[in-house]
Design a protein around this motif. Structure first.
Motif, PDB file in Angstrom:
ATOM      1  N   UNK A 194       0.809  -1.232   0.000  1.00 29.08           N
ATOM      2  CA  UNK A 194       0.000   0.000   0.000  1.00 29.08           C
ATOM      3  C   UNK A 194       0.835   1.271   0.000  1.00 29.08           C
ATOM      4  N   UNK A 195       2.044   1.199   0.528  1.00 30.56           N
ATOM      5  CA  UNK A 195       2.906   2.378   0.564  1.00 30.56           C
ATOM      6  C   UNK A 195       3.671   2.588  -0.729  1.00 30.56           C
ATOM      7  N   UNK A 196       3.594   1.608  -1.635  1.00 32.91           N
ATOM      8  CA  UNK A 196       4.324   1.702  -2.898  1.00 32.91           C
ATOM      9  C   UNK A 196       3.680   2.721  -3.822  1.00 32.91           C
ATOM     10  N   UNK A 197       4.468   3.225  -4.734  1.00 32.88           N
ATOM     11  CA  UNK A 197       3.967   4.156  -5.752  1.00 32.88           C
ATOM     12  C   UNK A 197       3.106   3.441  -6.775  1.00 32.88           C
ATOM     13  N   UNK A 198       3.238   2.110  -6.863  1.00 30.65           N
ATOM     14  CA  UNK A 198       2.626   1.357  -7.945  1.00 30.65           C
ATOM     15  C   UNK A 198       1.590   0.363  -7.427  1.00 30.65           C
ATOM     16  N   UNK A 199       0.565   0.163  -8.248  1.00 31.81           N
ATOM     17  CA  UNK A 199      -0.443  -0.853  -7.948  1.00 31.81           C
ATOM     18  C   UNK A 199      -0.167  -2.082  -8.807  1.00 31.81           C
ATOM     19  N   UNK A 200      -0.821  -3.192  -8.484  1.00 28.77           N
ATOM     20  CA  UNK A 200      -0.680  -4.377  -9.300  1.00 28.77           C
ATOM     21  C   UNK A 200       0.397  -5.316  -8.798  1.00 28.77           C
ATOM     22  N   UNK A 201       0.816  -6.228  -9.681  1.00 30.65           N
ATOM     23  CA  UNK A 201       1.810  -7.238  -9.306  1.00 30.65           C
ATOM     24  C   UNK A 201       2.972  -7.221 -10.295  1.00 30.65           C
ATOM     25  N   UNK A 202       4.086  -7.769  -9.858  1.00 31.91           N
ATOM     26  CA  UNK A 202       5.327  -7.709 -10.632  1.00 31.91           C
ATOM     27  C   UNK A 202       5.194  -8.418 -11.978  1.00 31.91           C
ATOM     28  N   UNK A 203       4.492  -9.548 -12.022  1.00 34.08           N
ATOM     29  CA  UNK A 203       4.382 -10.294 -13.278  1.00 34.08           C
ATOM     30  C   UNK A 203       3.626  -9.501 -14.345  1.00 34.08           C
ATOM     31  N   UNK A 204       2.524  -8.848 -13.940  1.00 33.81           N
ATOM     32  CA  UNK A 204       1.750  -8.046 -14.901  1.00 33.81           C
ATOM     33  C   UNK A 204       2.583  -6.882 -15.423  1.00 33.81           C
ATOM     34  N   UNK A 205       3.336  -6.251 -14.539  1.00 35.37           N
ATOM     35  CA  UNK A 205       4.188  -5.133 -14.956  1.00 35.37           C
ATOM     36  C   UNK A 205       5.263  -5.598 -15.938  1.00 35.37           C
ATOM     37  N   UNK A 206       5.886  -6.719 -15.638  1.00 36.79           N
ATOM     38  CA  UNK A 206       6.940  -7.220 -16.520  1.00 36.79           C
ATOM     39  C   UNK A 206       6.383  -7.576 -17.896  1.00 36.79           C
ATOM     40  N   UNK A 207       5.202  -8.186 -17.910  1.00 40.12           N
ATOM     41  CA  UNK A 207       4.567  -8.544 -19.179  1.00 40.12           C
ATOM     42  C   UNK A 207       4.230  -7.298 -19.990  1.00 40.12           C
TER      43      UNK A 207
END
Length: 411
Positions: A194-207
């Motif tokens: 929740x404190x991260x700048x980004x939402x979602x998960x690492x796999x979706x971002x990498x894809x």
């Protein structure tokens, strides 16, 4: 290049007033004409590319932006909520949540996808006074926005097509990118925190990042990767420009978003009869109208391409005897869709009027001979002169040359 803030005011394109506020420019008739031509161009390009135009309100409940993630990740750039009884309304910082709701309002089959929704709509950013700069950074902007809802196997083609539209628009506008940037999350990004700048998960971002790399490779453009510059919901391609002072800014963008379709529960029925999640592609061909106009003013110095010029044809009667003919020519030109006006004989010598209207792409001089013959002698902005020809023939030619297609074909 020219400073658009100075030249835009000198040419009567736009201005501002302290009573309206900083970062809230208004458009004068000449600027409004250019802006309208640009907006009409965008609408036609999008129509031909299969986009469907929609409209949505600039206000929404705070809850909408809580669901989209804007409230948690982007609140500092948003205006404070307005209390309306038991509700809080917010000026939107982005259009994408509205389009997500439009998609959700109807059921969809895989056969309908991609669904391309476009809107030229208002967005509002709570910019600090020190950050505001002419048309380049404003508090209220009109964004040429669109969202493509598609299957995962359609994402690369849709993003490639969006990038192609951007490059076509730049060629038609007579501007060019300084560089292409693939904006990625920070290298130490903590997804799901929740404190991260980004939402979602690492796999979706990498894809998503790999898909955009494929798009840039297929487009044959050099690009640089920029960790830490991604949107909070996904990576993006940013097309960068330089202003008259050499400062760089983003104009157009193509972004991939796996987050908002999940956050809003977007679905489509696949060929297998099951429910699937679409991907959301965000894209803006010319970004905000304000930034696009700033770049056009700086690059062209007020001498816009004929299709964008606030006045495309100026008719100059040599004397009062040709005034009525000149007025009739302007009426015929306007009926054909041209932006035309008369530089009246009592406004100065012919030479002075020609100089005063030198930014117009075409000037038509009417003397006694032309008036009697029903002809026009055309002078182009670069000084090239043409022999007199019948009025209808000349106007038809100017109509053909005053289109984006004429830019692509070299006239």
């Amino acid at each position: 290049m020219h400073d658009h803030r100075k030249l835009g005011r000198e040419l009567g394109l736009f201005d501002s007033d302290p009573l309206i506020g900083a970062g809230l420019p208004y458009w004068l008739p000449a600027g409004a004409a250019v802006r309208h031509a640009l907006e009409s161009y965008i609408a036609e390009v999008e129509r031909r590319a299969g986009y469907q135009r929609v409209y949505s309100p600039v206000l929404a409940k705070r809850e909408l932006y809580e669901i989209s993630g804007h409230w948690a990740k982007y609140k500092d750039d948003m205006y404070p909520p307005m209390d309306m009884g038991a509700e809080q309304l917010v000026l939107r910082p982005s259009i994408c949540p509205h389009h997500a709701l439009m998609y959700r309002s109807r059921s969809h089959s895989y056969r309908e996808l991609p669904l391309r929704l476009s809107e030229l709509g208002g967005q509002y950013r709570a910019e600090l006074s020190g950050a505001i700069a002419g048309l380049s950074r404003v508090r209220a902007m009109q964004l040429n926005d669109a969202h493509i809802f598609c299957r995962l196997d359609q994402v690369a083609v849709e993003a490639e097509n969006a990038l192609a539209l951007i490059n076509q628009a730049y060629a038609d506008m007579g501007i060019s990118a300084s560089r292409y940037v693939l904006a990625l999350p920070a290298e130490d990004a903590a997804f799901g925190d929740p404190a991260s700048k980004y939402v979602g998960d690492a796999d979706s971002w990498a894809h998503a990042a790999d898909l955009l790399r494929e798009v840039l490779k297929n487009a044959g453009v050099d690009y640089e990767e920029a960790p830490g510059e991604a949107a909070f919901y996904g990576p993006k391609i940013d097309i960068q420009m330089e202003d008259s002072a050499g400062r760089e800014f983003s104009l157009s963008t193509v972004q991939l978003d796996f987050h908002q379709p999940a956050a809003f529960g977007l679905e489509y029925i696949g060929a297998d009869g099951n429910k699937h999640r679409p991907v959301m592609v965000h894209r803006a061909i010319v970004g905000s109208i304000e930034r696009a106009m700033a770049q056009l003013i700086e690059v062209h110095g007020g001498a816009f391409p004929a299709w964008l010029a606030p006045v495309q044809l100026v008719v100059l009667p040599i004397s009062d005897d040709e005034e009525e003919v000149a007025i009739q020519v302007v009426r015929r030109a306007m009926a054909l869709g041209l932006r035309a006006e008369v530089a009246h004989a009592d406004e100065g010598s012919l030479g002075a009027r020609i100089r005063e209207n030198r930014s117009a792409p075409y000037q038509a001089v009417i003397g006694a001979r032309e008036a009697a013959a029903g002809a026009l002698a055309i002078r182009e902005r670069d000084g090239k002169k043409h022999d007199a020809a019948p009025i209808g023939e000349v106007l038809d030619r100017i109509v053909r040359l005053s289109s984006p297609a004429a830019v692509r074909s070299g006239g």
